[in-house]
Design a protein around this motif. Structure first.
Motif, PDB file in Angstrom:
ATOM      1  N   THR A 177      10.936  -5.895  -5.304  1.00 12.91           N
ATOM      2  CA  THR A 177      10.018  -6.955  -5.720  1.00 12.91           C
ATOM      3  C   THR A 177       8.584  -6.460  -5.703  1.00 12.91           C
ATOM      4  OG1 THR A 177      11.504  -8.621  -4.764  1.00 12.91           O
ATOM      5  CG2 THR A 177       9.268  -9.329  -5.293  1.00 12.91           C
ATOM      6  N   VAL A 178       8.229  -5.744  -4.646  1.00  7.44           N
ATOM      7  CA  VAL A 178       6.870  -5.208  -4.533  1.00  7.44           C
ATOM      8  C   VAL A 178       6.574  -4.259  -5.694  1.00  7.44           C
ATOM      9  CG1 VAL A 178       5.315  -3.786  -3.133  1.00  7.44           C
ATOM     10  CG2 VAL A 178       6.782  -5.491  -2.039  1.00  7.44           C
TER      11      VAL A 178
ATOM     12  N   HIS B  99       0.830  -1.212   0.000  1.00  3.62           N
ATOM     13  CA  HIS B  99       0.000   0.000   0.000  1.00  3.62           C
ATOM     14  C   HIS B  99       0.866   1.266   0.000  1.00  3.62           C
ATOM     15  CE1 HIS B  99      -3.866  -1.988   0.417  1.00  3.62           C
ATOM     16  NE2 HIS B  99      -3.335  -2.768   1.331  1.00  3.62           N
ATOM     17  N   CYS B 100       2.039   1.184   0.628  1.00  5.15           N
ATOM     18  CA  CYS B 100       2.944   2.345   0.656  1.00  5.15           C
ATOM     19  C   CYS B 100       3.392   2.715  -0.755  1.00  5.15           C
ATOM     20  CB  CYS B 100       4.168   2.052   1.522  1.00  5.15           C
ATOM     21  SG  CYS B 100       3.808   1.648   3.244  1.00  5.15           S
TER      22      CYS B 100
ATOM     23  N   PHE C 107      -1.735  -9.916 -10.162  1.00  2.00           N
ATOM     24  CA  PHE C 107      -0.366 -10.165 -10.615  1.00  2.00           C
ATOM     25  C   PHE C 107      -0.235 -11.585 -11.169  1.00  2.00           C
ATOM     26  CE2 PHE C 107       3.733 -12.161  -9.566  1.00  2.00           C
ATOM     27  CZ  PHE C 107       4.577 -11.408 -10.371  1.00  2.00           C
ATOM     28  N   MET C 108      -0.745 -12.558 -10.412  1.00  2.00           N
ATOM     29  CA  MET C 108      -0.630 -13.948 -10.863  1.00  2.00           C
ATOM     30  C   MET C 108      -1.357 -14.164 -12.185  1.00  2.00           C
ATOM     31  SD  MET C 108      -0.757 -16.346  -7.443  1.00  2.00           S
ATOM     32  CE  MET C 108      -2.412 -15.840  -6.996  1.00  2.00           C
ATOM     33  N   ALA C 109      -2.523 -13.545 -12.325  1.00  2.00           N
ATOM     34  CA  ALA C 109      -3.277 -13.679 -13.576  1.00  2.00           C
ATOM     35  C   ALA C 109      -2.513 -13.064 -14.744  1.00  2.00           C
ATOM     36  CB  ALA C 109      -4.646 -13.020 -13.429  1.00  2.00           C
TER      37      ALA C 109
ATOM     38  N   LEU D 183       6.625 -15.080  -6.735  1.00  3.28           N
ATOM     39  CA  LEU D 183       6.634 -13.652  -7.025  1.00  3.28           C
ATOM     40  C   LEU D 183       7.963 -13.121  -7.551  1.00  3.28           C
ATOM     41  CD1 LEU D 183       4.624 -12.390  -3.901  1.00  3.28           C
ATOM     42  CD2 LEU D 183       3.747 -13.040  -6.157  1.00  3.28           C
ATOM     43  N   GLY D 184       8.969 -13.971  -7.589  1.00  3.87           N
ATOM     44  CA  GLY D 184      10.246 -13.550  -8.170  1.00  3.87           C
ATOM     45  C   GLY D 184      11.199 -12.884  -7.211  1.00  3.87           C
ATOM     46  N   GLY D 185      10.900 -12.900  -5.919  1.00  3.45           N
ATOM     47  CA  GLY D 185      11.806 -12.294  -4.949  1.00  3.45           C
ATOM     48  C   GLY D 185      11.169 -12.236  -3.572  1.00  3.45           C
ATOM     49  N   THR D 186      11.931 -11.715  -2.626  1.00  6.22           N
ATOM     50  CA  THR D 186      11.410 -11.509  -1.273  1.00  6.22           C
ATOM     51  C   THR D 186      10.298 -10.472  -1.326  1.00  6.22           C
ATOM     52  OG1 THR D 186      13.624 -11.925  -0.399  1.00  6.22           O
ATOM     53  CG2 THR D 186      12.042 -10.904   1.100  1.00  6.22           C
TER      54      THR D 186
END
Length: 326
Positions: free
Chosen positions: A305-306, A93-94, A153-155, A220-223
């Motif tokens: 990642t986010v 959210h940030c 994201f997954m879709a 998700l490709g990362g932390t």
């Protein structure tokens, strides 16, 4: 150690607590600080209620009131409206809010994995991967919530286009379970203890698991820094002492989680959080408590990642210049 903005150039202000002192403050009682939790019965947000139960807010001379809100996006709205001073919710959210011109900071990073699972109804064994979401209705806690972000994201990564899936807000716990039982949703994203409840009854199975750091990296490709205490930057700048004390209390809580068994932690939680199955609650916590950071510090590779996840599908974030140091 007092807070510093310069420890990590990619960290969204977790630096307040990088090596927070655990010495009890003799400060005078402060004005009440109200924190909205995006579902404090969820294990991903366990540090909020645990800090209260252990008395760590009072040890710091803080008067903290915890309020409960089913979805993180609704908690975020309460913060922006000025109704609360902080939110226990997902760090993403940030990033999303900065794209909208609003500056919000992660003060303490609770977890380095979402602690979420995409579950598939046992009535729909045809769903074997996110590519099979096409034409399906997927449950999320709320529209604009972190579960919605991760679902979209997954879709998108599976090659689906906007409109190929429908996400509907079904909350968590009993409302999520009812939506799946009634086939209002064919799959959905939720947390413990709801995950264990549905696996136990055989009504759903796990499709994508993001309860550990390693499984999250695969998905998700990362932390992926998730649960956190976030606050508006303007409030933090005007209340540095209170922000530091909140950091102290939550770092002590995270260390407690890191040094105590799941059974010991569960004993500190309200009994209704067990939903009638304390053993199941303890097992789920034992399996998943590795998602919590030991010290509240933002994983250095996490914010990138986010940002990458949100940029994959969000028209709001894609192409925007986001300053992760803020």
């Amino acid at each position: 150690m007092r807070s510093s903005r310069s420890l990590f150039h990619t960290v969204a202000f977790s630096t307040l607590l990088a090596a927070a002192s655990f010495t009890t403050s003799a400060a005078h009682a402060a004005d009440k600080i109200t924190i909205m939790v995006g579902g404090y019965e969820k294990q991903i947000y366990l540090p909020a209620k645990l800090a209260e139960s252990l008395g760590y807010f009072k040890d710091e001379g803080l008067d903290v009131e915890l309020l409960n809100e089913a979805a993180g996006v609704d908690a975020e709205n309460q913060l922006l409206a000025g109704a609360v001073q902080g939110v226990v919710g997902f760090y993403d959210h940030c990033v999303d809010l900065q794209a909208k011109g609003k500056f919000v900071e992660s003060i303490v990073q609770f977890s380095q994995a979402p602690g979420e699972v995409e579950m598939v109804s046992s009535k729909h064994p045809d769903i074997k991967s996110p590519a099979d979401f096409k034409g399906k209705t997927l449950g999320v806690t709320g529209l604009g919530s972190s579960t919605n972000f991760l679902t979209l994201f997954m879709a998108s990564k599976a090659g689906l286009k906007p409109g190929d899936v429908v996400t509907v807000p079904v909350g968590a716990g009993g409302t999520f379970i009812a939506a799946m039982q009634q086939d209002q949703i064919q799959a959905g994203m939720t947390t413990e203890p709801t995950i264990s409840r549905m696996i136990k009854t055989g009504e759903a199975s796990v499709l994508v698991d993001m309860r550990t750091v390693e499984s999250t990296r695969q998905a998700l490709g990362g932390t992926y820094p998730a649960a956190s205490l976030y606050m508006e930057a303007s409030w933090v700048d005007a209340h540095k002492e209170e922000a530091q004390k909140l950091a102290n209390a939550f770092v002590k809580t995270l260390r407690y989680i890191n040094t105590h068994s799941a059974a010991e932690i569960a004993d500190k939680m309200p009994k209704d959080f067990y939903v009638g199955d304390k053993d199941g609650y303890i097992k789920a916590l034992d399996d998943g408590k590795g998602m919590f950071t030991p010290d509240g510090v933002m994983p250095e590779d996490g914010p990138k990642t986010v940002l990458a996840v949100l940029s994959e599908f969000s028209k709001n974030v894609k192409g925007k210049q986001i300053d992760l140091s803020k």
